[in-house]
Write a protein that holds these residues in place. Sequence first.
Motif, PDB file in Angstrom:
ATOM      1  N   SER A 249      57.776  80.114  59.886  1.00  0.00           N
ATOM      2  CA  SER A 249      56.361  79.916  59.578  1.00  0.00           C
ATOM      3  C   SER A 249      56.061  78.443  59.307  1.00  0.00           C
ATOM      4  N   GLU A 250      56.937  77.789  58.530  1.00  0.00           N
ATOM      5  CA  GLU A 250      56.734  76.371  58.240  1.00  0.00           C
ATOM      6  C   GLU A 250      56.864  75.527  59.508  1.00  0.00           C
ATOM      7  N   ALA A 251      57.858  75.848  60.325  1.00  0.00           N
ATOM      8  CA  ALA A 251      58.042  75.108  61.578  1.00  0.00           C
ATOM      9  C   ALA A 251      56.841  75.317  62.499  1.00  0.00           C
ATOM     10  N   GLN A 252      56.299  76.529  62.514  1.00  0.00           N
ATOM     11  CA  GLN A 252      55.105  76.816  63.312  1.00  0.00           C
ATOM     12  C   GLN A 252      53.928  75.976  62.822  1.00  0.00           C
ATOM     13  N   LYS A 253      53.832  75.842  61.509  1.00  0.00           N
ATOM     14  CA  LYS A 253      52.767  75.028  60.913  1.00  0.00           C
ATOM     15  C   LYS A 253      52.864  73.582  61.391  1.00  0.00           C
ATOM     16  N   MET A 254      54.083  73.051  61.411  1.00  0.00           N
ATOM     17  CA  MET A 254      54.290  71.678  61.864  1.00  0.00           C
ATOM     18  C   MET A 254      53.977  71.535  63.350  1.00  0.00           C
ATOM     19  N   SER A 255      54.393  72.534  64.131  1.00  0.00           N
ATOM     20  CA  SER A 255      54.140  72.500  65.566  1.00  0.00           C
ATOM     21  C   SER A 255      52.645  72.569  65.862  1.00  0.00           C
ATOM     22  N   PHE A 280      63.125  71.774  62.138  1.00  0.00           N
ATOM     23  CA  PHE A 280      61.922  71.671  62.957  1.00  0.00           C
ATOM     24  C   PHE A 280      62.254  71.257  64.387  1.00  0.00           C
ATOM     25  N   LYS A 281      62.932  70.124  64.527  1.00  0.00           N
ATOM     26  CA  LYS A 281      63.176  69.615  65.885  1.00  0.00           C
ATOM     27  C   LYS A 281      64.050  70.556  66.694  1.00  0.00           C
ATOM     28  N   TYR A 286      61.767  76.536  71.323  1.00  0.00           N
ATOM     29  CA  TYR A 286      61.214  77.876  71.107  1.00  0.00           C
ATOM     30  C   TYR A 286      59.687  77.830  71.119  1.00  0.00           C
ATOM     31  N   PHE A 287      59.095  76.887  70.400  1.00  0.00           N
ATOM     32  CA  PHE A 287      57.634  76.814  70.350  1.00  0.00           C
ATOM     33  C   PHE A 287      57.053  76.417  71.707  1.00  0.00           C
ATOM     34  N   ALA A 288      57.798  75.618  72.458  1.00  0.00           N
ATOM     35  CA  ALA A 288      57.357  75.266  73.812  1.00  0.00           C
ATOM     36  C   ALA A 288      57.358  76.504  74.703  1.00  0.00           C
ATOM     37  N   ALA A 289      58.393  77.360  74.535  1.00  0.00           N
ATOM     38  CA  ALA A 289      58.478  78.588  75.333  1.00  0.00           C
ATOM     39  C   ALA A 289      57.380  79.575  74.954  1.00  0.00           C
ATOM     40  N   VAL A 290      57.049  79.623  73.664  1.00  0.00           N
ATOM     41  CA  VAL A 290      56.002  80.541  73.200  1.00  0.00           C
ATOM     42  C   VAL A 290      54.671  80.237  73.878  1.00  0.00           C
ATOM     43  N   ARG A 291      54.432  78.977  74.155  1.00  0.00           N
ATOM     44  CA  ARG A 291      53.151  78.573  74.739  1.00  0.00           C
ATOM     45  C   ARG A 291      53.073  78.839  76.242  1.00  0.00           C
ATOM     46  N   GLN A 292      54.182  79.231  76.835  1.00  0.00           N
ATOM     47  CA  GLN A 292      54.167  79.528  78.265  1.00  0.00           C
ATOM     48  C   GLN A 292      53.511  80.885  78.514  1.00  0.00           C
ATOM     49  N   PRO A 293      52.622  80.972  79.464  1.00  0.00           N
ATOM     50  CA  PRO A 293      51.889  82.239  79.696  1.00  0.00           C
ATOM     51  C   PRO A 293      52.789  83.375  80.169  1.00  0.00           C
ATOM     52  N   ASP A 294      53.897  83.063  80.815  1.00  0.00           N
ATOM     53  CA  ASP A 294      54.755  84.119  81.348  1.00  0.00           C
ATOM     54  C   ASP A 294      55.933  84.441  80.432  1.00  0.00           C
ATOM     55  N   ALA A 295      55.870  84.014  79.179  1.00  0.00           N
ATOM     56  CA  ALA A 295      56.983  84.256  78.252  1.00  0.00           C
ATOM     57  C   ALA A 295      57.089  85.744  77.918  1.00  0.00           C
ATOM     58  N   ASN A 296      58.322  86.254  77.875  1.00  0.00           N
ATOM     59  CA  ASN A 296      58.521  87.640  77.466  1.00  0.00           C
ATOM     60  C   ASN A 296      59.351  87.673  76.187  1.00  0.00           C
ATOM     61  N   GLU A 297      59.274  88.789  75.481  1.00  0.00           N
ATOM     62  CA  GLU A 297      59.853  88.883  74.146  1.00  0.00           C
ATOM     63  C   GLU A 297      61.366  88.682  74.150  1.00  0.00           C
TER      64      GLU A 297
END
Length: 466
Positions: A249-255, A280-281, A286-297
């Motif tokens: 959650s904290e890393a998501q906040k930073m991202s 964080f770094k 992971y956060f870059a992959a989350v933003r991809q439209p074709d990402a799967n769980e």
Amino acid sequence: MNPLIAVVGATGTGKSKLAVDLASRFNGEIINGDAMQMYRGLPIITNQIPNEERNGIPHHLISCVDLDTEAWRIGSFKKEALRLIQDIRLRGKLPILVGGTHYYTQAVLFKEQLVDKEKTEEGGEEGEEAEESSTTDLPSTSAKWPILDASPEIQLQKLREVDPVMAGRWHPKDTRKIRRSLEIYLQTGRPASEIYAEQKLLKKQAVMKDEGLLRFENTLILWVHAEKEVLNARLDARVDDMVKQGLMSEAQKMSDYLQDKESQGITIDQTRGVWVSIGFKELAPYFAAVRQPDANEKDLEDIKQSCIEFIRIATRQYGVSQIKWIRNKLWRALSEAGVMRRLYILDSSDVSEWEKCIAQPSENIVQSMLDNQPTPDPKSLSELASTVLEAREEQMRAKNTDEPMKCFTCDVCRKTMTGEEQWQIHLRGHGHKRALKAKAKRAERDAYLRGREEEEKARRGDLDVK
């Protein structure tokens, strides 16, 4: 007496707990010496001691800097820490400095000996190799001197021109050291090697005049240490706990903060400050992959677990670097000051023995100092303390500390070694000897071929004459 207690050690050894124990016992207040823990709103990623574990003890310089605040340089930290130490003493309390960023701590413990300090203060770092541990203190000087943004090869070439002594000391891959040495020259107009030579001379003169190099005479340094295997397992478990407590959650906040700034056309320097914090770094993929439209769980979960494993690895490596700093930089400073007996190693390998191995010995040592009584022999505290101290003393005796480090390049093997010891090991190694034999064979073959060529030329010459 103006006492000061400094608690140092690798991450996960129990520094914060010991500081609270001592502050509770001796009416003290705690000054945080961890650069990352200064940032507000990120208690998990930066490993801040929870409020419920502080026992009501005031903690200074913790959770006091916002994400958009420029990273503190070492000079800024030292100035504020010294102000707090004086303020705490004026209120009749004991200042306890807890260092995770050990070059911050060391800047407070020891007097400055660096000449032309007023010129280098703007550069933030005071001391020969402070840049090894962090890039967060390097000022933004590249705009003024573009060569600081050039390739390491070009920087090293320039350093060889302006300061061949320092250029010969650094391995070509020691890019931060090369950059810092060149930066000092550009800032001061003087070779860093010249400045450091004067610094060492000033230290020797201070010792000869019996002027202490410690900033405060009544200083105790408590090194909370643990066996490597035990500490590594503890750090792995701590990373897992951090994930459960809300690390993601904290890393998501930073991202999200970075994304928001980027959408405003604002670029954040992610090579400095809290952006280089462990946790964080490593999660950036992971956060870059989350933003991809074709990402799967499933893929996301795999990437997430991979990133968490990188956090474990980075945390263990950070612990090693902290111990390395204590064994080398802090040890050397204490040795030069002639105050090695101020350093006490406390064995935290077995947390179930905290009272016996940590709490009671540390209280006895501090009480003896406050009562102006002799403190115990540091080697007497534990088997670990005796082993570590004796081994390091033997290394120090075998090494000529007045001889500056130097790099050696083997033209035969095309390798560069740092230090005389590594150079001699290379010369005696089987690989180097094989390379020498191969070189000799090539030379013998080339000589044979040249001889044949000359004979052939001579034969043709005879035929031409005939």
